[in-house]
Design a protein around this motif. Structure first.
Motif: not given
Length: 123
Positions: A32-37, A45-53, A93-101
């Motif tokens: 999964y690619p991942m992201g921080w918001f 909620r706003e996008f901060v950063a993302a990273i590929s698999r 508040v910072y959240y990490c998340a799994v990108r599924t789309k």
């Protein structure tokens, strides 16, 4: 199913640094690619950063570019956010998340979220 747990938040003075970690359960983390918001008080909620698999590609919001670095260690099932030169406006508040789309900036394209970790930057 993927479960995410963030850590590393806290109180820091402006100009300081923090490193956030996001530990993921499940053997398919590297798929999964991942992201921080982040979500600041009274804001969306706003996008901060993302990273590929495999970590070969990274993306940043303009507001953090040059100050924040996203990375991942697939052997440890962990994604990181190194935050330097912090500003009071980074308080959130910072959240990490799994990108599924597909779209890395869209929170709706992320299917799994952590509970969040508070970052407070004092002036």
């Amino acid at each position: 199913q993927v479960q995410l747990v963030e850590s590393g938040g806290g109180l820091v003075q402006a100009g300081g640094s923090l490193r956030l970690s996001c530990a993921a359960s499940g053997r398919t983390f590297s798929s999964y690619p991942m992201g921080w918001f982040r979500r600041a008080p009274g804001k969306e909620r706003e996008f901060v950063a993302a990273i590929s698999r495999i970590g070969s590609d990274t993306y940043y919001a303009d507001s953090v570019k040059g100050r924040f670095t996203i990375s991942r260690d697939n052997a440890k099932n962990t994604v990181y956010l190194q935050m330097n030169s912090l500003k009071p406006e980074d308080t959130a508040v910072y959240y990490c998340a799994v990108r599924t789309k597909i779209y890395y900036r869209n929170p709706g394209d992320y299917g799994y979220w952590g509970q969040g970790t508070q970052v407070t930057v004092s002036s």
